[in-house]
Scaffold this active site. Structure first.
Site, mmCIF file in Angstrom:
data_model
loop_
_atom_site.group_PDB
_atom_site.id
_atom_site.type_symbol
_atom_site.label_atom_id
_atom_site.label_comp_id
_atom_site.label_asym_id
_atom_site.label_seq_id
_atom_site.Cartn_x
_atom_site.Cartn_y
_atom_site.Cartn_z
ATOM 1 N N ALA A 65 1.243 47.080 39.100
ATOM 2 C CA ALA A 65 1.063 46.192 37.958
ATOM 3 C C ALA A 65 2.014 45.015 38.080
ATOM 4 O O ALA A 65 2.949 45.020 38.883
ATOM 5 C CB ALA A 65 1.306 46.946 36.661
ATOM 6 N N GLY A 110 -0.584 51.246 39.279
ATOM 7 C CA GLY A 110 -1.891 50.978 38.692
ATOM 8 C C GLY A 110 -2.990 50.839 39.725
ATOM 9 O O GLY A 110 -4.159 51.117 39.437
ATOM 10 N N GLU A 113 -4.055 54.291 40.500
ATOM 11 C CA GLU A 113 -4.814 54.764 39.339
ATOM 12 C C GLU A 113 -6.220 54.177 39.319
ATOM 13 O O GLU A 113 -7.190 54.872 38.977
ATOM 14 C CB GLU A 113 -4.068 54.412 38.055
ATOM 15 C CG GLU A 113 -2.777 55.208 37.884
ATOM 16 C CD GLU A 113 -1.968 54.778 36.682
ATOM 17 O OE1 GLU A 113 -1.812 55.586 35.755
ATOM 18 O OE2 GLU A 113 -1.494 53.629 36.657
ATOM 19 N N GLU A 133 6.219 54.847 39.715
ATOM 20 C CA GLU A 133 6.700 54.333 38.433
ATOM 21 C C GLU A 133 8.091 54.828 38.055
ATOM 22 O O GLU A 133 8.823 54.130 37.340
ATOM 23 C CB GLU A 133 5.698 54.698 37.319
ATOM 24 C CG GLU A 133 4.397 53.900 37.334
ATOM 25 C CD GLU A 133 3.333 54.503 38.230
ATOM 26 O OE1 GLU A 133 2.180 54.045 38.158
ATOM 27 O OE2 GLU A 133 3.649 55.434 38.999
#
Length: 258
Positions: A65, A110, A113, A133
Site C-alpha cells: 500500500a 495489500g 491480499e 505489515e
C-alpha cells in the site's frame, strides 16, 4: 477513463493492469476506487467472460500500500479503509466470472491480499509474496489474515505474517499459494490460455463452482448444502441439456449461459 490502472478487453478477457510502475504499483485510494469500477464492469459487461489482474512493468505486481496515506489516519479511519478494501476484494473473490492474478514481481502487503482475493494465481519466476505489515506496526487489513490462513494453513500463515518474510515463487508454489510458476514472458500467455479453456465450459456452472468453493470457507454457510442446491439448479439450465447432448453426440458443446 482511468488514472492509476489500465484495462484492455481482448477475446472476452479483460486485462486489468495496476499502472503505477514508478511507485511499484502500490495501492492507494485512487487505485482502489478504479479497481472497484473495473470489477463492476466484469460483473455487468456480458462481453467479459474472464479477467486478469496484473501489474505494470517487470518488478512488481503490487508492492504493498501507499504507506504515506496511513500516517494521519485515526483508528476510525483505519476501520473505514479496511472495510472498503474488504468490499472490493470480496467482490473479486465472489465474481461469477473467473478473475486470475498474473503476479509479475513483488506481491507484498495489500498486493499479496489482492492476489489472494483472485480465484487463483499464476506467478512469474521473479515473483515474491509476503505480508510484512508487522514491520510497520500493522497487520494485514484487506483480508490477508483470513485468506492466507485458508490457502496455506495456520502454521505457515502465522510464520509468514509474524516474521514479515517473503516467499519466492517456487516456495509459494510448494506452499499452495500459487498454481503455476512460469518465465516472465510466459506469464500472460499462460494465464490467458487457462482463461480461454475455462471459457469453453458452461458459464453458469463456473459461477456455481465459485459459489460452492467460497461456501466451503464461510463459517456462516453449510458448503455441502450449498453444493446440493447449486447442483439441483443446474438441471433448470439449457446449458445442461446442451452439455449432455454434446456428450452423447460426441461433439463440442455450445454453451450460451442460459
Amino acid at each position: 477513463m482511468y488514472q492509476a490502472i489500465s484495462t484492455q478487453l481482448e477475446n472476452n478477457i479483460l486485462i486489468i493492469t495496476i499502472n503505477r510502475p514508478d511507485k511499484m504499483n502500490a495501492l492507494n485510494q485512487t487505485v482502489m476506487a478504479e479497481l472497484a469500477l473495473a470489477v463492476d464492469e466484469i460483473y455487468s459487461n456480458h462481453d467479459i467472460k474472464g479477467a486478469v489482474i496484473t501489474g505494470a512493468g517487470e518488478k512488481a505486481f503490487v508492492a504493498g500500500a501507499d504507506i504515506a496515506e496511513f500516517l494521519s489516519l485515526s483508528p476510525k479511519q483505519g476501520e473505514e479503509l479496511a472495510k472498503k478494501g474488504h468490499v472490493i476484494f470480496q467482490r473479486i473473490e465472489n465474481s461469477p466470472k473467473p478473475i486470475v492474478a498474473a503476479v509479475n514481481g513483488f506481491a507484498l502487503g495489500g498486493g499479496c491480499e489482492l492476489a489472494m482475493a483472485c480465484h487463483f494465481r499464476i506467478a512469474s519466476e521473479n515473483a515474491r509474496f509476503g505480508q510484512p505489515e508487522v514491520n510497520l506496526g500493522l497487520i494485514p487489513g484487506y483480508g490477508g489474515t483470513q485468506r492466507l490462513t485458508q490457502l496455506v494453513g495456520k502454521g505457515k500463515a502465522l510464520e509468514l505474517m509474524m516474521t514479515g518474510d517473503m516467499l519466492t515463487a517456487p516456495e509459494a508454489l510448494s506452499w499452495g499459494l500459487v498454481n503455476h510458476v512460469v518465465k516472465l514472458e510466459e506469464l500472460l500467455p499462460k494465464t490467458i490460455a487457462i482463461l480461454r479453456k475455462i471459457q469453453t465450459k458452461a458459464p453458469l456452472a463456473i459461477a456455481r463452482v465459485v459459489k460452492c468453493a467460497n461456501a466451503a470457507l464461510d463459517k456462516d454457510q453449510d458448503g455441502y448444502d450449498t453444493e446440493i442446491q447449486e447442483f439441483a439448479a443446474c438441471f433448470a439450465t439449457k446449458d445442461l441439456q446442451e452439455g449432455a447432448a454434446a456428450f452423447t453426440e460426441k461433439r463440442q458443446p455450445n454453451f450460451t449461459g442460459a
